[in-house]
Design a protein around this motif. Structure first.
Motif, PDB file in Angstrom:
ATOM      1  N   PHE A 168       0.838  -1.202   0.000  1.00 28.43           N
ATOM      2  CA  PHE A 168       0.000   0.000   0.000  1.00 28.43           C
ATOM      3  C   PHE A 168       0.878   1.260   0.000  1.00 28.43           C
ATOM      4  O   PHE A 168       0.591   2.222  -0.707  1.00 28.43           O
ATOM      5  CB  PHE A 168      -0.930   0.006   1.219  1.00 28.43           C
ATOM      6  N   PHE A 169       1.958   1.221   0.783  1.00 27.33           N
ATOM      7  CA  PHE A 169       2.865   2.364   0.821  1.00 27.33           C
ATOM      8  C   PHE A 169       3.564   2.551  -0.529  1.00 27.33           C
ATOM      9  O   PHE A 169       3.679   3.665  -1.031  1.00 27.33           O
ATOM     10  CB  PHE A 169       3.920   2.158   1.919  1.00 27.33           C
ATOM     11  N   ASN A 170       4.005   1.437  -1.127  1.00 29.58           N
ATOM     12  CA  ASN A 170       4.835   1.518  -2.332  1.00 29.58           C
ATOM     13  C   ASN A 170       4.045   1.685  -3.625  1.00 29.58           C
ATOM     14  O   ASN A 170       4.506   2.331  -4.560  1.00 29.58           O
ATOM     15  CB  ASN A 170       5.705   0.261  -2.445  1.00 29.58           C
ATOM     16  N   HIS A 171       2.832   1.082  -3.698  1.00 29.01           N
ATOM     17  CA  HIS A 171       2.125   1.024  -4.973  1.00 29.01           C
ATOM     18  C   HIS A 171       0.796   1.784  -5.008  1.00 29.01           C
ATOM     19  O   HIS A 171       0.229   1.960  -6.086  1.00 29.01           O
ATOM     20  CB  HIS A 171       1.879  -0.436  -5.365  1.00 29.01           C
ATOM     21  N   LEU A 172       0.288   2.199  -3.849  1.00 33.52           N
ATOM     22  CA  LEU A 172      -0.969   2.954  -3.844  1.00 33.52           C
ATOM     23  C   LEU A 172      -0.759   4.390  -3.382  1.00 33.52           C
ATOM     24  O   LEU A 172      -1.430   5.307  -3.862  1.00 33.52           O
ATOM     25  CB  LEU A 172      -1.999   2.255  -2.950  1.00 33.52           C
ATOM     26  N   PHE A 173       0.186   4.579  -2.438  1.00 34.87           N
ATOM     27  CA  PHE A 173       0.454   5.926  -1.915  1.00 34.87           C
ATOM     28  C   PHE A 173       1.948   6.276  -2.043  1.00 34.87           C
ATOM     29  O   PHE A 173       2.558   6.740  -1.073  1.00 34.87           O
ATOM     30  CB  PHE A 173       0.042   6.012  -0.440  1.00 34.87           C
ATOM     31  N   PRO A 174       2.537   6.086  -3.222  1.00 36.90           N
ATOM     32  CA  PRO A 174       3.992   6.299  -3.321  1.00 36.90           C
ATOM     33  C   PRO A 174       4.427   7.742  -3.111  1.00 36.90           C
ATOM     34  O   PRO A 174       5.552   7.994  -2.695  1.00 36.90           O
ATOM     35  CB  PRO A 174       4.317   5.830  -4.757  1.00 36.90           C
ATOM     36  N   SER A 175       3.543   8.696  -3.419  1.00 36.97           N
ATOM     37  CA  SER A 175       3.925  10.107  -3.311  1.00 36.97           C
ATOM     38  C   SER A 175       3.384  10.773  -2.048  1.00 36.97           C
ATOM     39  O   SER A 175       3.569  11.979  -1.857  1.00 36.97           O
ATOM     40  CB  SER A 175       3.417  10.872  -4.544  1.00 36.97           C
ATOM     41  N   ILE A 176       2.718   9.996  -1.194  1.00 41.41           N
ATOM     42  CA  ILE A 176       2.150  10.559   0.044  1.00 41.41           C
ATOM     43  C   ILE A 176       3.213  10.533   1.139  1.00 41.41           C
ATOM     44  O   ILE A 176       3.845   9.490   1.372  1.00 41.41           O
ATOM     45  CB  ILE A 176       0.919   9.744   0.492  1.00 41.41           C
ATOM     46  N   PRO A 177       3.434  11.647   1.833  1.00 41.57           N
ATOM     47  CA  PRO A 177       4.405  11.641   2.935  1.00 41.57           C
ATOM     48  C   PRO A 177       4.053  10.572   3.965  1.00 41.57           C
ATOM     49  O   PRO A 177       2.876  10.408   4.312  1.00 41.57           O
ATOM     50  CB  PRO A 177       4.273  13.049   3.527  1.00 41.57           C
ATOM     51  N   LYS A 178       5.047   9.866   4.423  1.00 44.82           N
ATOM     52  CA  LYS A 178       4.822   8.752   5.355  1.00 44.82           C
ATOM     53  C   LYS A 178       4.091   9.207   6.626  1.00 44.82           C
ATOM     54  O   LYS A 178       3.299   8.462   7.200  1.00 44.82           O
ATOM     55  CB  LYS A 178       6.162   8.106   5.735  1.00 44.82           C
ATOM     56  N   GLU A 179       4.342  10.453   7.036  1.00 49.61           N
ATOM     57  CA  GLU A 179       3.710  10.930   8.270  1.00 49.61           C
ATOM     58  C   GLU A 179       2.206  11.131   8.108  1.00 49.61           C
ATOM     59  O   GLU A 179       1.486  11.259   9.103  1.00 49.61           O
ATOM     60  CB  GLU A 179       4.365  12.229   8.749  1.00 49.61           C
ATOM     61  N   ARG A 180       1.709  11.177   6.871  1.00 55.62           N
ATOM     62  CA  ARG A 180       0.269  11.339   6.675  1.00 55.62           C
ATOM     63  C   ARG A 180      -0.456   9.997   6.694  1.00 55.62           C
ATOM     64  O   ARG A 180      -1.685   9.937   6.702  1.00 55.62           O
ATOM     65  CB  ARG A 180      -0.005  12.059   5.340  1.00 55.62           C
ATOM     66  N   ILE A 181       0.306   8.896   6.689  1.00 55.45           N
ATOM     67  CA  ILE A 181      -0.301   7.564   6.664  1.00 55.45           C
ATOM     68  C   ILE A 181      -0.155   6.921   8.042  1.00 55.45           C
ATOM     69  O   ILE A 181       0.942   6.852   8.595  1.00 55.45           O
ATOM     70  CB  ILE A 181       0.361   6.671   5.595  1.00 55.45           C
ATOM     71  N   SER A 182      -1.276   6.467   8.568  1.00 56.26           N
ATOM     72  CA  SER A 182      -1.281   5.814   9.876  1.00 56.26           C
ATOM     73  C   SER A 182      -1.641   4.341   9.692  1.00 56.26           C
ATOM     74  O   SER A 182      -2.622   4.017   9.029  1.00 56.26           O
ATOM     75  CB  SER A 182      -2.293   6.492  10.805  1.00 56.26           C
ATOM     76  N   HIS A 183      -0.828   3.464  10.256  1.00 52.78           N
ATOM     77  CA  HIS A 183      -1.085   2.025  10.160  1.00 52.78           C
ATOM     78  C   HIS A 183      -1.450   1.489  11.543  1.00 52.78           C
ATOM     79  O   HIS A 183      -0.681   1.611  12.492  1.00 52.78           O
ATOM     80  CB  HIS A 183       0.151   1.287   9.622  1.00 52.78           C
ATOM     81  N   PHE A 184      -2.641   0.915  11.644  1.00 51.90           N
ATOM     82  CA  PHE A 184      -3.115   0.360  12.910  1.00 51.90           C
ATOM     83  C   PHE A 184      -3.435  -1.114  12.717  1.00 51.90           C
ATOM     84  O   PHE A 184      -4.197  -1.484  11.825  1.00 51.90           O
ATOM     85  CB  PHE A 184      -4.367   1.096  13.401  1.00 51.90           C
ATOM     86  N   SER A 185      -2.854  -1.965  13.542  1.00 52.37           N
ATOM     87  CA  SER A 185      -3.134  -3.405  13.483  1.00 52.37           C
ATOM     88  C   SER A 185      -3.390  -3.897  14.897  1.00 52.37           C
ATOM     89  O   SER A 185      -2.539  -3.762  15.775  1.00 52.37           O
ATOM     90  CB  SER A 185      -1.949  -4.160  12.879  1.00 52.37           C
ATOM     91  N   CYS A 186      -4.586  -4.418  15.110  1.00 55.69           N
ATOM     92  CA  CYS A 186      -4.914  -4.899  16.453  1.00 55.69           C
ATOM     93  C   CYS A 186      -4.840  -6.424  16.497  1.00 55.69           C
ATOM     94  O   CYS A 186      -4.936  -7.104  15.473  1.00 55.69           O
ATOM     95  CB  CYS A 186      -6.299  -4.438  16.886  1.00 55.69           C
ATOM     96  N   GLY A 187      -4.653  -6.958  17.676  1.00 58.58           N
ATOM     97  CA  GLY A 187      -4.621  -8.402  17.848  1.00 58.58           C
ATOM     98  C   GLY A 187      -6.019  -8.979  17.798  1.00 58.58           C
ATOM     99  O   GLY A 187      -7.006  -8.288  17.520  1.00 58.58           O
TER     100      GLY A 187
END
Length: 835
Positions: A566-585
C-alpha cells in the motif's frame, strides 16, 4: 472530556482492542490522514468503523464551519482585519444556513416517521408533456449533428440547429447551449451546494457486505440521527417490470436511458417523475432517510411511492450523511461522476480493502477478443451504410476514423506475416506508433463518443435490426414451414455491446504511457483465440483523484498484510507521516490458536512445493499421508487450501489411485471429502453439504473441504467453530512467473522502487502470494470463543522473509516444526486441552 474517556456509543461494552481501534480511527479522521486498519474477523471491525466514524462526524457537526475565502475578493490594500472579518462573517452565514437546512430536513423526516410505511400510500399521478413530434423507426437511432470539436470551442450535439443555415457558428453554439438547458436532468447540483455538509462514503466489495454493514448501523445509537442511503446499480434498484426483466445490466442501463429520451415511443418511465417535480423527489428522500435502510428497503420504498429508487437514492444522497456503495461505484471515475458523487473534503472508508490494488487494476484493464473487434466493425459499418446520407457535421468523419482504428486492431491480431504472430507486450506509445495511428487525437475520439452517444445509438440499431430479422425469419417459416430457416446475420447474432468495449479500450489509450501496457495474445491450446488487452500497471494514478479530493481515507480489512504494498504502490507520493497504520490483535486468547509450520512429512521427505516439484508424485503422497494423520487428531471440519485448481485436481487424482496406496480412502475413514467446485452456482450446495456432514450425529466422522487460494471459499466464507477446527495450507500459491503480464508488473514495481538496492519486483511477487495465504488462513477464527489450528505445509513458511508477511495476530505465535512427529504431538495436545 478527553478522547481516552469519551464514549463512542458502542452497543455493548467494547473490548480493549475495539476501543483502541475507534480512538485511532477518530484521530485519523480528525487529522485528515490516510489510515490502514487491520482488525481480524470476529473482532467487531464493522461496529468499530461505524461508531468511531459517526462519533467523529457528530463532533465535527458541532464545530463552526472552517473559515473560507470571502465570496467578494478583498480590495487592493484592504487591511487584513477587514478581510478576516469578511471571512468570519461568511462562516457565520454558512453556519446559519447549515443549521436551517438541518432543522427543515429533520422536521420533514420526523413527520414521515410518524406515518406507517406499511399502510397504502396514495400517490397522485402527474401528467407529463410529450413531444408532439413522433420519430420514425429509422430516425430513432440517428445520432445528432456533431456541431464542433474545435480545440477552444464548444463541443455539442444538436438536432435543432442546421449547419447549412445562414447562422454563424457562434449563434448556433448559443442556440445549442440554450437547447441543452431545456433538457431534463436528474443529476443537477443542489441549490445549496455551498452549504454541503461533510459526508462519509462507505464502500465494500459485495451487496451482501453492504447490507450487513447497514444492519450494523441500525443497531447503534447513531441510527436515529445519521441520515443514510445506499447506492446501487439499476439492475439492483429498477422497479419497472419491462426494464427489469431484461436481466443484463448493460441492457437495463440502455433501456432506462432510452425511456428518458424525448419522443421515445416506449417512454417516459411511469416511475420517473420530472426532474422539476421536487415534491415527489423530496417525498422519496424523506421516506428513504426516515430509517437506516439497505438496498432492498429502498426498493420497497420506491414501489410504495411509485418512484424510481435508482434515481431517488441518487437525489437522496445530496442530503444523506452516510452513503453506502459498492467498490466500483466509488473507484471508477466515470461511474463516480455519473452518480454526482463529490468526495471534496469528505470521508472515504473502504472496507475489505486487502484486494484494493487488484480491484483498481481490474476496473481499468480492458480486454478485447478478435471476434468482438470484428463484430464491432461489422455493426458500425452497417450503421454508417444505413445513415450515411443523413449524418450531418463531422459524424461521418469520426465514424470512419473509428472504423479505421478498429480495422487496425483486426490487422494487429491477424498479421499477414506469420512470424509476427506471437505474444507481445508494448507501451501505449509504442503500440500507437507501430499501428500507424499515433497521429489520431484519441482525446477528440473520446469526446466525440461521449457527446454523440454513438455506442448507445448503435446498440439500439443492432437490437432493432435483430428484431426485424427475426420477424422476417418467422414470416418465412409461416409461408413455407418445411423449408429450413436462413441463418441469422453474423453481425447481429450477439447481444454483447461491442462498441462500448472498443470505446473503453480507446479511452485507456489516453492514459500516460508509463501507467499501462498493451498485451497481445494469440491464445493457447486450452484457450484459443487472439486477443488484445490494455493492462493498467499503476493503480496509484487511478486512485489519486480520491486521495486529492477526500479529507481523509480509511482502508480497512481483516487482513491487510503485507502492508508495504500500500505504501509503495498505492500511496507512493504521500508523505509517510500522513499515513497511519493500525493493526490490532485478536479477541481470542493466544491459547485458542495453534499455528505450526511443517517442514517435512511422516517419511522425512522435505515439503517444498515450488513450481518444479509440484509434479513430484512422491511429494503428493507425502502431503497426503501428512493430512491423513492430522485427520486423526483434528476434530470436526478441516479446510485444506491448494495453490490452484489444476494442482488440486492432480493431487486428488493421485490420492484416488492405487499407486498412492489408497490415501483418499484412508482420509475418508475419518473425514468425508468435499471439493470446491469451479462453477460459482455450485458453491452454496457444496458448503451446505459440508456443514450438514459436520453437524451429523456421527461425531467420529467429520468432513474435509479441499479449496483453492483466491477461490470462492477463500474470502467471505465463515468457517467458524466446527466448520474449521483445522486450516491446512499446502505450499505457497505463487503465480506463474512465466506470465508476461506478471513479469511486466514485477518490472514496473522494480522501476518505481525508491530504493534500488531492494528487489521490489520479487517483493511484489511475494506479497501477491501472501495476500492470498493470509485471506485463506483467516477463515478459521471467527469469534471470541472460537479455536483452531493452522498448519502451514511448506518449509519456506519457516523463513523470516515469508514469516514476517503473515498477519501479526498469527505470525507472532508461529511454532516451527522440523519433524512431523512434533506436529502430531502439539496438535493432539492442543485439542485435548479444548475438550
Amino acid at each position: 472530556m478527553s478522547l481516552e474517556t469519551k464514549p463512542f456509543g458502542f452497543p455493548f461494552e467494547p473490548y480493549g482492542i475495539q476501543k483502541d481501534f475507534m480512538k485511532e480511527l477518530y484521530n485519523v479522521l480528525d487529522q485528515g490522514k490516510i489510515g490502514i486498519f487491520e482488525s481480524p474477523t470476529g473482532t467487531g471491525k464493522s461496529l468499530s468503523l461505524i461508531c468511531g466514524s459517526l462519533k467523529w462526524l457528530k463532533d465535527h457537526d458541532r464545530k463552526d464551519p472552517e473559515p473560507t475565502e470571502p465570496v467578494i475578493p478583498p480590495k487592493v490594500n484592504q487591511p487584513d482585519w477587514i478581510t478576516a472579518l469578511q471571512t468570519k462573517s461568511q462562516g457565520s452565514r454558512k453556519k446559519a444556513r447549515l443549521e436551517e437546512k438541518r432543522r427543515e430536513l429533520k422536521q420533514r423526516i420526523d413527520r414521515v416517521r410518524k406515518d406507517d410505511l406499511n399502510i397504502e400510500i396514495t400517490v397522485k399521478s402527474s401528467k407529463r408533456s410529450k413531444e408532439s413530434r413522433q420519430l420514425g423507426d429509422d430516425d430513432e437511432f440517428l445520432i445528432d449533428d456533431y456541431v464542433s470539436d474545435d480545440e477552444n470551442g464548444p463541443t455539442t450535439m444538436s438536432n435543432k440547429v442546421n449547419t447549412n443555415s445562414n447562422l454563424s457558428k457562434e449563434v448556433q453554439a448559443l442556440l445549442a447551449k440554450f437547447e441543452s438547458k431545456k433538457k431534463v436532468s436528474y443529476e443537477d447540483e443542489d441549490e445549496d451546494s455551498d452549504v454541503e455538509e461533510t459526508k462519509i462514503y462507505y464502500a465494500s466489495r459485495t451487496h451482501s457486505q453492504l447490507t450487513q454493514f447497514v444492519h450494523e448501523v441500525s443497531k447503534t445509537m447513531y441510527a436515529e440521527d445519521t441520515f443514510e442511503v445506499s447506492l446501487a446499480s439499476r439492475k439492483n434498484m429498477c422497479i419497472n417490470p419491462d426494464i427489469k426483466k431484461l436481466g443484463n445490466v448493460t441492457k437495463i442501463n440502455e433501456a432506462c436511458l432510452d425511456l428518458q429520451k424525448s419522443g421515445s415511443k416506449k417512454g417516459p418511465c411511469k416511475y420517473l417523475p420530472p426532474a422539476d417535480n421536487t415534491a415527489k423527489w423530496n417525498e422519496f428522500r424523506d421516506h428513504a432517510l426516515a430509517k437506516v435502510r439497505d438496498i432492498e428497503d429502498l426498493v420497497t420504498v420506491g414501489e410504495k411511492l411509485s418512484t424510481c429508487p435508482y434515481y431517488g437514492s441518487r437525489n437522496t444522497a445530496k442530503s444523506a450523511r452516510l452513503i453506502v456503495l459498492p467498490y466500483q461505484h466509488l473507484l471508477h471515475t466515470s461511474t463516480r461522476e455519473s452518480l454526482g458523487i463529490s468526495l471534496k473534503d469528505n470521508i472515504v472508508i473502504i472496507d475489505e480493502a486487502h484486494n484494493l490494488m487488484e480491484t483498481i487494476t481490474s476496473i481499468y484493464t480492458v480486454s478485447l477478443t478478435l471476434q468482438q473487434i470484428q463484430l464491432a466493425w461489422n455493426q458500425l459499418n452497417l450503421y454508417i451504410q444505413k445513415y450515411k446520407s443523413r449524418l450531418l457535421g463531422k459524424n461521418v468523419v469520426y465514424i470512419k476514423q473509428i472504423l479505421n482504428i478498429i480495422k487496425v486492431l483486426i490487422r494487429h491480431l491477424q498479421p499477414t506475416d506469420i512470424s509476427k504472430k506471437k505474444d507481445s507486450v508494448m507501451g501505449v506509445n509504442e503500440f500507437l506508433h507501430a499501428s500507424n495511428i499515433d497521429h489520431i487525437n484519441m482525446f477528440k475520439i473520446k469526446t466525440y463518443l461521449d457527446v454523440s452517444s454513438l455506442s448507445r445509438k448503435l446498440n439500439g440499431f443492432v437490437d432493432k435490426a435483430k428484431e426485424k430479422e427475426e420477424e422476417e425469419r418467422q414470416k418465412q417459416r409461416l409461408l413455407n414451414p418445411k423449408a429450413p430457416l436462413p441463418p441469422a446475420s453474423g453481425s447481429l447474432t450477439t447481444s454483447t455491446l461491442t462498441l462500448t468495449q472498443i470505446e473503453s479500450f480507446l479511452l485507456a489509450l489516453t492514459n500516460p504511457d508509463k501507467d499501462g501496457r498493451i498485451v497481445t495474445s494469440f491464445g493457447t491450446a486450452e484457450n484459443p483465440g487472439a486477443s488484445i488487452k490494455y493492462m493498467l500497471l499503476n493503480p496509484a494514478d487511478a486512485f489519486r483523484p480520491i486521495v486529492e479530493e477526500a479529507k481523509s481515507i480509511v482502508l480497512a480489512g481483516g487482513t491487510m498484510e503485507p502492508v508495504s504494498d500500500f505504501f509503495n504502490h498505492l500511496f507512493p507520493s504521500i508523505p509517510k507521516e500522513r499515513i497511519s497504520h493500525f493493526s490490532c490483535g485478536h479477541i481470542i486468547p493466544p491459547t485458542n490458536l495453534s499455528t505450526i509450520t511443517l517442514h517435512e512429512g511422516p517419511s522425512g521427505k522435505p515439503l517444498i512445493f515450488n513450481y518444479e516439484s509440484r509434479q513430484d508424485l512422491k511429494l503428493m503422497d507425502e502431503v497426503g499421508h501428512s493430512i491423513a494423520n492430522l485427520c486423526n487428531v483434528i476434530p470436526d471440519g478441516i479446510v485444506c487450501f491448494f495453490p490452484s485448481f489444476t494442482y488440486l485436481d492432480q493431487v486428488y487424482k493421485r490420492w484416488s489411485s492405487i499407486e498412492s496406496g489408497g490415501i483418499l480412502d484412508r482420509i475418508q475413514k475419518r473425514k468425508k471429502v468435499f471439493k470446491e467446485p469451479r462453477e460459482s452456482n455450485q458453491v452454496e450446495t457444496t458448503l451446505r453439504e459440508y456443514s450438514l456432514q459436520i453437524d451429523s450425529p456421527d461425531k467420529k466422522m467429520g468432513a474435509m473441504l479441499l479449496c483453492v487460494v483466491n477461490g470462492k471459499m477463500s474470502e467471505g466464507i465463515n468457517f467458524s467453530d466446527g466448520l474449521g477446527r483445522g486450516v491446512i495450507m499446502i505450499g505457497l500459491p505463487f503465480a506463474n512467473r512465466g506470465s508476461v503480464e506478471l513479469l511486466e508488473k514485477m518490472k514496473y514495481a522494480q522501476e518505481c522502487s525508491n530504493d534500488g538496492t531492494v528487489n521490489a519486483g520479487t517483493e511484489y511477487y511475494e506479497n501477491l502470494c501472501m495476500r492470498g495465504v493470509n485471506q485463506s488462513i483467516g477463515r478459521a477464527i471467527r469469534h471470541k470463543g472460537d479455536y483452531a489450528t493452522i498448519v502451514l505445509l511448506d518449509k519456506r513458511y519457516g523463513t523470516p522473509r515469508i514469516g514476517k508477511k503473515l498477519p501479526k495476530w498469527i505470525g507472532e505465535h508461529v511454532e516451527k516444526c522440523d519433524k512431523f512427529g512434533l506436529v502430531m504431538g502439539k496438535t493432539a495436545k492442543f485439542f485435548r486441552e479444548k475438550q
